[in-house]
Design a protein around this motif. Structure first.
Motif, PDB file in Angstrom:
ATOM      1  N   ARG A  78       0.816  -1.209   0.000  1.00 23.92           N
ATOM      2  CA  ARG A  78       0.000   0.000   0.000  1.00 23.92           C
ATOM      3  C   ARG A  78       0.852   1.262   0.000  1.00 23.92           C
ATOM      4  O   ARG A  78       0.413   2.309  -0.491  1.00 23.92           O
ATOM      5  N   LYS A  80       3.382   1.674  -1.798  1.00 23.25           N
ATOM      6  CA  LYS A  80       3.813   1.900  -3.177  1.00 23.25           C
ATOM      7  C   LYS A  80       2.643   2.146  -4.124  1.00 23.25           C
ATOM      8  O   LYS A  80       2.843   2.628  -5.235  1.00 23.25           O
ATOM      9  N   SER A  81       1.422   1.782  -3.715  1.00 25.77           N
ATOM     10  CA  SER A  81       0.263   1.857  -4.600  1.00 25.77           C
ATOM     11  C   SER A  81      -0.481   3.173  -4.408  1.00 25.77           C
ATOM     12  O   SER A  81      -0.374   3.814  -3.365  1.00 25.77           O
ATOM     13  N   ARG A  82      -1.251   3.520  -5.445  1.00 22.52           N
ATOM     14  CA  ARG A  82      -2.094   4.701  -5.295  1.00 22.52           C
ATOM     15  C   ARG A  82      -3.233   4.357  -4.339  1.00 22.52           C
ATOM     16  O   ARG A  82      -3.670   3.191  -4.262  1.00 22.52           O
ATOM     17  N   PRO A  83      -3.749   5.327  -3.584  1.00 22.61           N
ATOM     18  CA  PRO A  83      -4.793   5.056  -2.589  1.00 22.61           C
ATOM     19  C   PRO A  83      -6.007   4.376  -3.205  1.00 22.61           C
ATOM     20  O   PRO A  83      -6.470   4.733  -4.286  1.00 22.61           O
ATOM     21  N   SER A  85      -6.351   1.340  -4.410  1.00 20.18           N
ATOM     22  CA  SER A  85      -6.164   0.393  -5.514  1.00 20.18           C
ATOM     23  C   SER A  85      -5.079  -0.623  -5.140  1.00 20.18           C
ATOM     24  O   SER A  85      -3.910  -0.253  -5.039  1.00 20.18           O
ATOM     25  N   LYS A  87      -8.722  -2.335  -3.453  1.00 23.12           N
ATOM     26  CA  LYS A  87      -9.387  -2.139  -2.175  1.00 23.12           C
ATOM     27  C   LYS A  87      -9.048  -3.292  -1.231  1.00 23.12           C
ATOM     28  O   LYS A  87      -8.798  -4.411  -1.678  1.00 23.12           O
TER      29      LYS A  87
END
Length: 352
Positions: A78, A80-83, A85, A87
């Motif tokens: 999380r 490294k990921s966009r918020p 995505s 879920k």
């Protein structure tokens, strides 16, 4: 075209894309935060998933206390990921310390103070971690607990809904359709666990045979809204030992990679009833016992996913990351839907 019309066109296209994405069948993945292979699969394939369902939480006391599992792999992902995505829908179960804690689950459902304490913890944790919702998995309940389950889910759903968070609930394919329907009415989605036609303590056989899956799905979806149904598909194997007296032994869960390696090591003839059926073989183990191994590989998963999507369900889930066939991620999805055939052979509790 004027700037205003261009901006309006872009906004309309973005809205259409968002609606198309929300209508597309989702793919969810269950995983174990404490398992190295599960963590590795999560890291490698999270981008292909719309929902992650970590086995994160357990109710472990009659007071409604929730025990949370550390999850460094998810935290790293999380970061490294966009918020949002993918879920995250943590699984809350009544399993801990190798038991199904029926007393704790049923106290949370029947004791108002315990139920409020449980709901408050889940709401606060979801807000702090930006969870999309939760998956409830309470098992081995008594008749009293089963009667209290749907009303409890409705209360928890009401507590989560103001923040836009969803509540899903698991159900086995063998549960009473009317009971599953009551769970559906209290939640946003039912997760049908479409595996364990034969299970670890049963006689050996298919984990999810073509005919069994097609017939059981059709029966369950006759009382459920498909668009509020997630079909969880197996992606693992069982290795059943058979004792010299002919009585069955408890199967060991094996990954698809392990099952295929066992077949090669033992020069076993792998059999399929259909091109996409459950592969299986027999071998003589180092323990001196004959064994039977059945599993669900990428071909079986693709056919079963096509079968579920042909019935217009909201999506499918993988049980579980770390055990699946690596080819599941690299080969195209088949379009051949399974159709009901002859009545499937029943699996029975093994004699011990």
């Amino acid at each position: 075209m004027s700037k205003g019309r261009f901006a309006a066109l872009i906004a309309a296209m973005a809205l259409l894309a968002a609606r198309a994405a929300s209508a597309a069948p989702l793919l969810a993945g269950f995983y174990l935060p404490w398992d190295d292979t599960s963590q590795a699969s999560l890291a490698a394939h999270a981008g292909a998933l719309q929902v992650l369902a970590p086995m994160s939480a357990a109710v472990d006391s009659p007071q409604g206390h929730v025990r949370w599992q550390p999850d460094r792999a998810l935290a790293a992902l999380r970061a490294k990921s966009r918020p949002g995505s993918p879920k995250v829908f943590p699984v809350l179960s009544n399993a801990h310390d190798e038991i199904w804690d029926v007393a704790a689950a049923e106290a949370a459902m029947t004791n108002p103070a315990a139920g409020r304490a449980l709901a408050d913890q889940l709401v606060a944790k979801a807000a702090a971690e930006d969870y999309g919702g939760y998956v409830l998995d309470f098992e081995n309940l008594t008749p009293k607990g089963l009667a209290a389950y749907a009303p409890f889910l409705a209360r928890l759903h009401a507590a989560l809904k103001p923040a836009g968070r969803e509540l899903w609930v698991t159900a086995t394919m063998g549960q009473d359709p009317a009971f599953i329907g009551s769970l559906a009415k209290a939640t946003d989605a039912v997760v049908l666990m479409a595996y364990d036609q034969c299970w670890a303590t049963s006689t050996p056989g298919p984990i999810a045979g073509d005919d069994w899956l097609a017939q059981t799905l059709d029966a369950r979806l006759a009382v459920l809204d498909p668009t509020h149904t997630i079909v969880a598909l197996g992606a693992y194997g069982y290795d059943w030992p058979q004792n010299p007296d002919g009585k069955g032994g408890v199967a060991k869960v094996v990954s698809v990679t392990e099952a295929e390696a066992l077949a090669r090591l033992n020069h076993a003839h792998v059999v399929r009833a259909t091109p996409d059926g459950n592969p299986h073989f027999a071998y003589n183990g180092g323990d001196g016992k004959p064994h039977q191994v059945w599993w669900l590989d990428a071909a079986a998963f693709r056919a079963q996913r096509a079968a579920a999507l042909a019935r217009h369900v909201r999506g499918v889930a993988i049980w579980r990351l770390g055990l699946e066939d690596p080819a599941l991620w690299t080969k195209p999805t088949a379009a051949r839907p399974l159709r009901p055939g002859p009545a499937p052979a029943a699996c029975a509790m093994a004699a011990h």
